[in-house]
Motif scaffolding. Structure first.
Motif, PDB file in Angstrom:
ATOM      1  N   ILE A   5       1.142  -1.190  -0.107  1.00 45.60           N
ATOM      2  CA  ILE A   5      -0.017   0.061  -0.010  1.00 45.60           C
ATOM      3  C   ILE A   5       0.876   1.334   0.091  1.00 45.60           C
ATOM      4  CG2 ILE A   5      -1.704   1.413   1.261  1.00 45.60           C
ATOM      5  CD1 ILE A   5      -2.583  -1.272   2.405  1.00 45.60           C
ATOM      6  N   VAL A   6       0.821   2.118  -0.943  1.00 44.20           N
ATOM      7  CA  VAL A   6       1.328   3.479  -1.064  1.00 44.20           C
ATOM      8  C   VAL A   6       0.937   4.300   0.078  1.00 44.20           C
ATOM      9  CG1 VAL A   6       2.138   5.449  -2.603  1.00 44.20           C
ATOM     10  CG2 VAL A   6       1.922   2.912  -3.402  1.00 44.20           C
ATOM     11  N   THR A   7       1.761   4.728   1.064  1.00 42.34           N
ATOM     12  CA  THR A   7       1.369   5.825   2.090  1.00 42.34           C
ATOM     13  C   THR A   7       1.815   7.211   1.678  1.00 42.34           C
ATOM     14  OG1 THR A   7       3.348   5.105   3.445  1.00 42.34           O
ATOM     15  CG2 THR A   7       1.061   3.834   3.719  1.00 42.34           C
ATOM     16  N   PRO A  23       5.326   1.071 -17.560  1.00 47.93           N
ATOM     17  CA  PRO A  23       5.153   1.519 -16.325  1.00 47.93           C
ATOM     18  C   PRO A  23       3.739   1.523 -15.910  1.00 47.93           C
ATOM     19  CG  PRO A  23       5.517   3.468 -17.735  1.00 47.93           C
ATOM     20  CD  PRO A  23       5.536   2.289 -18.693  1.00 47.93           C
ATOM     21  N   HIS A  24       3.575   1.083 -14.409  1.00 50.61           N
ATOM     22  CA  HIS A  24       2.420   1.073 -13.831  1.00 50.61           C
ATOM     23  C   HIS A  24       2.646   1.926 -12.575  1.00 50.61           C
ATOM     24  CE1 HIS A  24       1.014  -2.170 -16.339  1.00 50.61           C
ATOM     25  NE2 HIS A  24       2.178  -2.628 -16.157  1.00 50.61           N
ATOM     26  N   VAL A  25       1.903   2.854 -12.511  1.00 47.55           N
ATOM     27  CA  VAL A  25       2.185   4.198 -11.618  1.00 47.55           C
ATOM     28  C   VAL A  25       1.087   3.864 -10.491  1.00 47.55           C
ATOM     29  CG1 VAL A  25       2.319   6.475 -11.193  1.00 47.55           C
ATOM     30  CG2 VAL A  25       3.366   5.574 -13.216  1.00 47.55           C
ATOM     31  N   TYR A  26       1.492   4.062  -9.187  1.00 49.29           N
ATOM     32  CA  TYR A  26       0.732   4.001  -8.055  1.00 49.29           C
ATOM     33  C   TYR A  26       0.734   5.143  -6.971  1.00 49.29           C
ATOM     34  CZ  TYR A  26       0.061  -0.862  -9.483  1.00 49.29           C
ATOM     35  OH  TYR A  26      -0.176  -2.014 -10.243  1.00 49.29           O
ATOM     36  N   THR A  27      -0.166   5.602  -6.559  1.00 48.17           N
ATOM     37  CA  THR A  27      -0.191   6.984  -5.837  1.00 48.17           C
ATOM     38  C   THR A  27      -0.672   6.450  -4.459  1.00 48.17           C
ATOM     39  OG1 THR A  27      -2.066   7.650  -6.535  1.00 48.17           O
ATOM     40  CG2 THR A  27      -0.188   8.545  -7.878  1.00 48.17           C
ATOM     41  N   VAL A  28      -0.803   7.382  -3.386  1.00 45.53           N
ATOM     42  CA  VAL A  28      -1.077   7.522  -2.057  1.00 45.53           C
ATOM     43  C   VAL A  28      -2.605   6.747  -2.260  1.00 45.53           C
ATOM     44  CG1 VAL A  28      -1.755   8.666  -0.003  1.00 45.53           C
ATOM     45  CG2 VAL A  28       0.216   9.362  -1.251  1.00 45.53           C
ATOM     46  N   GLY A  29      -2.731   5.712  -1.098  1.00 47.68           N
ATOM     47  CA  GLY A  29      -3.753   5.165  -1.143  1.00 47.68           C
ATOM     48  C   GLY A  29      -4.169   3.868  -2.023  1.00 47.68           C
ATOM     49  N   MET A  30      -3.334   3.814  -2.952  1.00 46.00           N
ATOM     50  CA  MET A  30      -3.452   2.635  -4.018  1.00 46.00           C
ATOM     51  C   MET A  30      -2.745   1.620  -3.606  1.00 46.00           C
ATOM     52  SD  MET A  30      -3.249   4.630  -7.636  1.00 46.00           S
ATOM     53  CE  MET A  30      -3.811   3.354  -8.969  1.00 46.00           C
ATOM     54  N   GLY A  31      -3.113   0.264  -4.010  1.00 42.46           N
ATOM     55  CA  GLY A  31      -2.296  -0.952  -3.695  1.00 42.46           C
ATOM     56  C   GLY A  31      -1.778  -1.796  -4.716  1.00 42.46           C
ATOM     57  N   ILE A  32      -1.005  -2.479  -4.463  1.00 42.58           N
ATOM     58  CA  ILE A  32      -0.190  -3.257  -5.670  1.00 42.58           C
ATOM     59  C   ILE A  32      -0.279  -4.908  -4.858  1.00 42.58           C
ATOM     60  CG2 ILE A  32       1.711  -4.037  -6.806  1.00 42.58           C
ATOM     61  CD1 ILE A  32       2.802  -1.113  -5.855  1.00 42.58           C
ATOM     62  N   VAL A  33      -0.747  -6.051  -5.346  1.00 38.72           N
ATOM     63  CA  VAL A  33      -0.818  -7.405  -5.175  1.00 38.72           C
ATOM     64  C   VAL A  33       0.468  -7.946  -5.745  1.00 38.72           C
ATOM     65  CG1 VAL A  33      -1.996  -9.403  -5.046  1.00 38.72           C
ATOM     66  CG2 VAL A  33      -3.192  -7.480  -4.575  1.00 38.72           C
ATOM     67  N   ASP A  34       1.335  -8.423  -4.969  1.00 39.94           N
ATOM     68  CA  ASP A  34       2.420  -9.160  -5.412  1.00 39.94           C
ATOM     69  C   ASP A  34       1.986 -10.793  -5.181  1.00 39.94           C
ATOM     70  OD1 ASP A  34       4.626 -10.746  -5.870  1.00 39.94           O
ATOM     71  OD2 ASP A  34       5.919  -9.634  -4.669  1.00 39.94           O
ATOM     72  N   PRO A  35       1.796 -11.644  -6.377  1.00 43.45           N
ATOM     73  CA  PRO A  35       1.336 -12.784  -6.112  1.00 43.45           C
ATOM     74  C   PRO A  35       2.502 -13.916  -5.604  1.00 43.45           C
ATOM     75  CG  PRO A  35       1.586 -12.445  -8.577  1.00 43.45           C
ATOM     76  CD  PRO A  35       2.067 -11.166  -7.736  1.00 43.45           C
ATOM     77  N   GLY A  36       3.723 -13.491  -5.669  1.00 45.04           N
ATOM     78  CA  GLY A  36       4.822 -14.547  -5.230  1.00 45.04           C
ATOM     79  C   GLY A  36       5.168 -15.260  -6.302  1.00 45.04           C
ATOM     80  N   GLY A  37       5.581 -16.617  -5.938  1.00 50.34           N
ATOM     81  CA  GLY A  37       5.933 -17.833  -6.646  1.00 50.34           C
ATOM     82  C   GLY A  37       6.592 -17.639  -7.872  1.00 50.34           C
ATOM     83  N   GLY A  38       7.402 -16.964  -7.859  1.00 51.51           N
ATOM     84  CA  GLY A  38       8.349 -16.508  -8.994  1.00 51.51           C
ATOM     85  C   GLY A  38       8.027 -15.209  -9.786  1.00 51.51           C
ATOM     86  N   HIS A  39       7.188 -14.409  -9.316  1.00 46.32           N
ATOM     87  CA  HIS A  39       6.796 -13.290  -9.992  1.00 46.32           C
ATOM     88  C   HIS A  39       7.772 -12.387  -9.865  1.00 46.32           C
ATOM     89  CE1 HIS A  39       4.843  -9.240  -9.661  1.00 46.32           C
ATOM     90  NE2 HIS A  39       4.632  -9.816 -10.976  1.00 46.32           N
ATOM     91  N   VAL A  40       8.398 -12.010 -11.045  1.00 43.99           N
ATOM     92  CA  VAL A  40       9.442 -10.993 -10.940  1.00 43.99           C
ATOM     93  C   VAL A  40       9.072  -9.470 -11.449  1.00 43.99           C
ATOM     94  CG1 VAL A  40      11.678 -10.454 -12.294  1.00 43.99           C
ATOM     95  CG2 VAL A  40      11.023 -12.723 -12.001  1.00 43.99           C
ATOM     96  N   HIS A  41       9.360  -8.424 -10.670  1.00 42.22           N
ATOM     97  CA  HIS A  41       9.144  -7.179 -10.755  1.00 42.22           C
ATOM     98  C   HIS A  41      10.257  -6.467 -10.373  1.00 42.22           C
ATOM     99  CE1 HIS A  41       7.620  -8.188  -6.778  1.00 42.22           C
ATOM    100  NE2 HIS A  41       7.629  -6.725  -6.439  1.00 42.22           N
ATOM    101  N   ASN A  42       9.922  -5.091 -10.546  1.00 40.92           N
ATOM    102  CA  ASN A  42      10.965  -3.951 -10.257  1.00 40.92           C
ATOM    103  C   ASN A  42       9.966  -2.733  -9.556  1.00 40.92           C
ATOM    104  OD1 ASN A  42      13.000  -2.204  -9.379  1.00 40.92           O
ATOM    105  ND2 ASN A  42      13.902  -2.564 -11.260  1.00 40.92           N
ATOM    106  N   ILE A  43      10.031  -2.315  -8.240  1.00 43.85           N
ATOM    107  CA  ILE A  43       9.372  -1.263  -7.805  1.00 43.85           C
ATOM    108  C   ILE A  43      10.132  -0.122  -7.512  1.00 43.85           C
ATOM    109  CG2 ILE A  43       7.937  -0.283  -6.106  1.00 43.85           C
ATOM    110  CD1 ILE A  43       6.786  -3.301  -5.884  1.00 43.85           C
ATOM    111  N   ARG A  44       9.918   1.108  -8.202  1.00 45.29           N
ATOM    112  CA  ARG A  44      10.762   2.104  -8.025  1.00 45.29           C
ATOM    113  C   ARG A  44      10.118   3.626  -7.508  1.00 45.29           C
ATOM    114  NH1 ARG A  44      15.311   2.178 -11.923  1.00 45.29           N
ATOM    115  NH2 ARG A  44      14.415   4.285 -12.798  1.00 45.29           N
TER     116      ARG A  44
END
Length: 77
Positions: A5-7, A23-44
């Motif tokens: 959750i972006v605070t 790019p997928h942009v997330y601002t305050v109050g938005m959430g991201i679900v990381d499913p795990g299990g080998g899911h590769v991502h970069n959060i910047r």
């Protein structure tokens, strides 16, 4: 699995399997679900303002919290 959750500020995610490096942009109050299990991502944080998140992870007690993966080679950073 993780719920992020972006605070404060803005974070941008890039998916490891996206050859377009979109790019997928997330601002305050938005959430991201990381499913795990080998899911590769970069959060910047690509802004000048500080970005902060709260992350809730559901992992077994003896599991590694972070697993580094090879660079998929889709993004220039």
């Amino acid at each position: 699995h993780s719920l992020i959750i972006v605070t404060a500020g803005t974070v941008t995610t890039y998916e490891g399997d996206d050859s377009e490096c979109s790019p997928h942009v997330y601002t305050v109050g938005m959430g991201i679900v990381d499913p795990g299990g080998g899911h590769v991502h970069n959060i910047r944080n690509e802004d000048t303002e500080e970005a902060r998140t709260i992350t809730v992870q559901t992992i077994p007690a003896d599991a590694v919290r972070r697993i580094d993966a090879a660079d998929p080679g889709h993004c220039p950073f």
